[in-house]
Write a protein that holds these residues in place. Structure first.
Motif, PDB file in Angstrom:
ATOM      1  N   LEU A 174       7.133  -8.643  -9.670  1.00 58.81           N
ATOM      2  CA  LEU A 174       7.995  -8.165 -10.745  1.00 58.81           C
ATOM      3  C   LEU A 174       8.696  -6.859 -10.423  1.00 58.81           C
ATOM      4  CD1 LEU A 174       5.700  -8.880 -13.835  1.00 58.81           C
ATOM      5  CD2 LEU A 174       7.649 -10.232 -13.056  1.00 58.81           C
ATOM      6  N   PHE A 175       8.002  -5.954  -9.759  1.00 55.45           N
ATOM      7  CA  PHE A 175       8.514  -4.592  -9.628  1.00 55.45           C
ATOM      8  C   PHE A 175       8.684  -4.122  -8.189  1.00 55.45           C
ATOM      9  CE2 PHE A 175       5.868  -4.893 -13.504  1.00 55.45           C
ATOM     10  CZ  PHE A 175       6.862  -4.740 -14.449  1.00 55.45           C
ATOM     11  N   GLY A 176       8.241  -4.928  -7.224  1.00 54.15           N
ATOM     12  CA  GLY A 176       8.310  -4.477  -5.838  1.00 54.15           C
ATOM     13  C   GLY A 176       7.210  -3.481  -5.535  1.00 54.15           C
ATOM     14  N   PRO A 177       6.984  -3.161  -4.253  1.00 55.01           N
ATOM     15  CA  PRO A 177       5.854  -2.308  -3.877  1.00 55.01           C
ATOM     16  C   PRO A 177       6.116  -0.807  -3.968  1.00 55.01           C
ATOM     17  CG  PRO A 177       6.965  -3.101  -1.913  1.00 55.01           C
ATOM     18  CD  PRO A 177       7.680  -3.733  -3.084  1.00 55.01           C
ATOM     19  N   ASP A 178       7.372  -0.398  -4.125  1.00 54.90           N
ATOM     20  CA  ASP A 178       7.712   1.019  -3.945  1.00 54.90           C
ATOM     21  C   ASP A 178       7.047   1.943  -4.943  1.00 54.90           C
ATOM     22  OD1 ASP A 178       9.257   0.228  -1.841  1.00 54.90           O
ATOM     23  OD2 ASP A 178      11.163   0.334  -2.932  1.00 54.90           O
ATOM     24  N   ASN A 179       6.942   1.539  -6.209  1.00 54.05           N
ATOM     25  CA  ASN A 179       6.412   2.420  -7.242  1.00 54.05           C
ATOM     26  C   ASN A 179       4.973   2.090  -7.640  1.00 54.05           C
ATOM     27  OD1 ASN A 179       8.894   3.814  -7.478  1.00 54.05           O
ATOM     28  ND2 ASN A 179       9.680   2.236  -8.847  1.00 54.05           N
ATOM     29  N   LEU A 180       4.307   1.277  -6.835  1.00 56.54           N
ATOM     30  CA  LEU A 180       2.961   0.834  -7.195  1.00 56.54           C
ATOM     31  C   LEU A 180       1.888   1.761  -6.614  1.00 56.54           C
ATOM     32  CD1 LEU A 180       3.111  -3.057  -6.761  1.00 56.54           C
ATOM     33  CD2 LEU A 180       3.723  -1.658  -8.740  1.00 56.54           C
ATOM     34  N   VAL A 181       0.853   1.980  -7.419  1.00 55.67           N
ATOM     35  CA  VAL A 181      -0.334   2.706  -6.980  1.00 55.67           C
ATOM     36  C   VAL A 181      -1.532   1.775  -7.162  1.00 55.67           C
ATOM     37  CG1 VAL A 181      -1.833   4.694  -7.363  1.00 55.67           C
ATOM     38  CG2 VAL A 181       0.635   4.918  -7.695  1.00 55.67           C
ATOM     39  N   ALA A 224       3.846  -3.261   2.845  1.00 58.43           N
ATOM     40  CA  ALA A 224       3.303  -2.761   1.587  1.00 58.43           C
ATOM     41  C   ALA A 224       2.018  -1.975   1.816  1.00 58.43           C
ATOM     42  CB  ALA A 224       3.050  -3.912   0.624  1.00 58.43           C
ATOM     43  N   ALA A 225       1.177  -2.453   2.736  1.00 58.38           N
ATOM     44  CA  ALA A 225      -0.082  -1.766   3.019  1.00 58.38           C
ATOM     45  C   ALA A 225       0.158  -0.389   3.618  1.00 58.38           C
ATOM     46  CB  ALA A 225      -0.935  -2.612   3.953  1.00 58.38           C
ATOM     47  N   ALA A 226       1.234  -0.250   4.377  1.00 59.36           N
ATOM     48  CA  ALA A 226       1.520   1.022   5.037  1.00 59.36           C
ATOM     49  C   ALA A 226       2.136   2.043   4.091  1.00 59.36           C
ATOM     50  CB  ALA A 226       2.442   0.785   6.226  1.00 59.36           C
ATOM     51  N   THR A 227       2.825   1.565   3.053  1.00 58.39           N
ATOM     52  CA  THR A 227       3.593   2.487   2.199  1.00 58.39           C
ATOM     53  C   THR A 227       3.025   2.677   0.800  1.00 58.39           C
ATOM     54  OG1 THR A 227       5.044   0.678   1.475  1.00 58.39           O
ATOM     55  CG2 THR A 227       5.713   1.913   3.437  1.00 58.39           C
ATOM     56  N   MET A 228       2.276   1.709   0.295  1.00 62.72           N
ATOM     57  CA  MET A 228       1.807   1.776  -1.083  1.00 62.72           C
ATOM     58  C   MET A 228       0.742   2.865  -1.237  1.00 62.72           C
ATOM     59  SD  MET A 228       0.581  -1.435  -3.448  1.00 62.72           S
ATOM     60  CE  MET A 228       1.968  -2.412  -2.838  1.00 62.72           C
ATOM     61  N   GLU A 229       0.836   3.630  -2.312  1.00 63.57           N
ATOM     62  CA  GLU A 229      -0.130   4.691  -2.573  1.00 63.57           C
ATOM     63  C   GLU A 229      -1.460   4.095  -3.012  1.00 63.57           C
ATOM     64  OE1 GLU A 229      -0.697   8.595  -5.496  1.00 63.57           O
ATOM     65  OE2 GLU A 229       1.269   7.598  -5.338  1.00 63.57           O
ATOM     66  N   VAL A 230      -2.561   4.694  -2.522  1.00 64.40           N
ATOM     67  CA  VAL A 230      -3.906   4.252  -2.871  1.00 64.40           C
ATOM     68  C   VAL A 230      -4.660   5.420  -3.489  1.00 64.40           C
ATOM     69  CG1 VAL A 230      -6.134   3.454  -1.983  1.00 64.40           C
ATOM     70  CG2 VAL A 230      -4.004   2.479  -1.084  1.00 64.40           C
ATOM     71  N   MET A 231      -5.330   5.155  -4.610  1.00 63.19           N
ATOM     72  CA  MET A 231      -6.131   6.173  -5.285  1.00 63.19           C
ATOM     73  C   MET A 231      -7.555   5.650  -5.447  1.00 63.19           C
ATOM     74  SD  MET A 231      -6.630   9.087  -6.675  1.00 63.19           S
ATOM     75  CE  MET A 231      -4.927   9.667  -6.532  1.00 63.19           C
ATOM     76  N   VAL A 232      -8.508   6.351  -4.864  1.00 65.98           N
ATOM     77  CA  VAL A 232      -9.917   5.994  -4.988  1.00 65.98           C
ATOM     78  C   VAL A 232     -10.650   7.157  -5.637  1.00 65.98           C
ATOM     79  CG1 VAL A 232     -12.055   5.462  -3.759  1.00 65.98           C
ATOM     80  CG2 VAL A 232      -9.893   4.456  -2.988  1.00 65.98           C
ATOM     81  N   GLU A 233     -11.382   6.861  -6.718  1.00 65.26           N
ATOM     82  CA  GLU A 233     -12.149   7.893  -7.407  1.00 65.26           C
ATOM     83  C   GLU A 233     -13.523   7.346  -7.763  1.00 65.26           C
ATOM     84  OE1 GLU A 233     -12.173  10.943  -8.029  1.00 65.26           O
ATOM     85  OE2 GLU A 233     -10.187  11.487  -7.287  1.00 65.26           O
ATOM     86  N   TYR A 234     -14.450   8.258  -8.043  1.00 67.49           N
ATOM     87  CA  TYR A 234     -15.805   7.875  -8.403  1.00 67.49           C
ATOM     88  C   TYR A 234     -16.000   7.977  -9.913  1.00 67.49           C
ATOM     89  CZ  TYR A 234     -16.615   8.509  -3.437  1.00 67.49           C
ATOM     90  OH  TYR A 234     -16.544   8.415  -2.068  1.00 67.49           O
ATOM     91  N   GLY A 235     -16.489   6.909 -10.511  1.00 68.02           N
ATOM     92  CA  GLY A 235     -16.758   6.936 -11.941  1.00 68.02           C
ATOM     93  C   GLY A 235     -16.410   5.625 -12.614  1.00 68.02           C
ATOM     94  N   GLU A 236     -16.424   5.639 -13.957  1.00 68.36           N
ATOM     95  CA  GLU A 236     -16.123   4.453 -14.748  1.00 68.36           C
ATOM     96  C   GLU A 236     -14.614   4.215 -14.764  1.00 68.36           C
ATOM     97  OE1 GLU A 236     -18.146   2.343 -15.981  1.00 68.36           O
ATOM     98  OE2 GLU A 236     -20.030   3.421 -15.659  1.00 68.36           O
TER      99      GLU A 236
END
Length: 288
Positions: A174-181, A224-236
């Motif tokens: 729907l939105f492409g990979p550019d703005n996805l986190v 997409a794997a090279a450019t998409m932002e990834v956020m990993v955090e600890y918790g619920e």
């Protein structure tokens, strides 16, 4: 096996409305997406059976509610200037009416609004929203925010399971990979027992980020794997997402569900409904 996902915009949208203030925002978003995607839009409203009033003459009896509301709705929608828009008003239970019409028109996305607490401006889920989220075979977009611009920052919540592939795949469609986190909530098991907790958590985070990139690559491809932002955090997940949405001004959260069976969100365990309820932004629910 790697699957490359190209942009696949819906050709038919369906807006479920109760004609109240709760759906004004959803109507605005539906019109914006219809124009952006060059998609047809069907607006559906369900009414209960209107009872006759005892001891009143015929001219004081209520008219056919469905026809009266449909005429009013068509007049209002005509002001939107869309070339392909259809209004339907039917009698019956709202969720059943919406799902029936969605199947008839082959809708590829259902939009709906939420009730609001006027004092706190908190979105309140209703029975119809919950039923659509559980039963719809096509994605359901729950609109909470006023329309100010097209969706910009979009967060895809994932636990890296096979189930959660659907959320990422549809978001890319729907939105492409550019703005996805890609947002992954993790747990640092045994961290409290480690001599160097900081180093232990850092190593776990690095591994989790790499797992997320492998997940993205498998779903959406190498670029997409090279450019998409990834956020990993600890918790619920629901608590973390609520804060992240607020702090980062997120426009949309995307989650996967298994539909009718089990909990609303097998993705992220029992917290998927809390994600839908707690985050302040719009939520796209994708059935796996």
């Amino acid at each position: 096996m790697t699957t490359e996902f190209k942009m696949k915009r819906p050709r038919q949208l369906l807006l479920a409305t109760d004609l109240g203030a709760r759906c004004d925002r959803a109507l605005d978003r539906a019109i914006q997406l219809s124009r952006a995607w060059h998609a047809a839009l069907t607006v559906v409203h369900a009414v209960e059976q209107v009872e006759l009033i005892d001891d009143e003459p015929s001219w004081r009896q209520p008219p056919d509610a469905a026809l009266a509301i449909q005429a009013e709705l068509e007049d209002e929608l005509g002001e939107a200037g869309l070339s392909s828009i259809d209004a339907r008003v039917l009698k019956g239970k709202p969720s059943e009416v919406v799902l029936k019409v969605a199947e008839e028109v082959e809708a590829e996305l259902i939009l709906t609004g939420v009730k609001r607490d006027g004092a706190l401006e908190k979105a309140l889920l209703g029975d119809t929203v919950t039923e659509l989220a559980r039963q719809s075979r096509v994605p359901v977009l729950v609109v909470k925010k006023r329309l100010r611009k097209p969706y910009g920052r979009i967060v895809v919540a994932t636990d890296l399971s096979e189930l959660s592939r659907a959320a990422l795949a549809r978001a890319v469609d729907l939105f492409g990979p550019d703005n996805l986190v890609v947002f992954h909530a993790s747990f640092a098991h045994f961290a409290s027992r480690m001599d160097d907790r900081v180093a232990y958590e850092s190593e776990l985070r690095s591994d989790a980020i790499q797992n997320c990139r492998d997940f993205i690559r498998d779903v959406a491809g190498e670029e997409a794997a090279a450019t998409m932002e990834v956020m990993v955090e600890y918790g619920e997940p629901d608590l973390l997402l609520e804060k992240y949405v607020q702090d980062k001004q997120v426009d949309l959260v995307v989650v996967s569900t298994r539909g009718r069976s089990g909990l609303l969100g097998v993705l992220l365990g029992s917290v998927a409904m809390r994600i839908l309820d707690s985050v302040a932004c719009d939520v796209l629910i994708v059935r796996s």
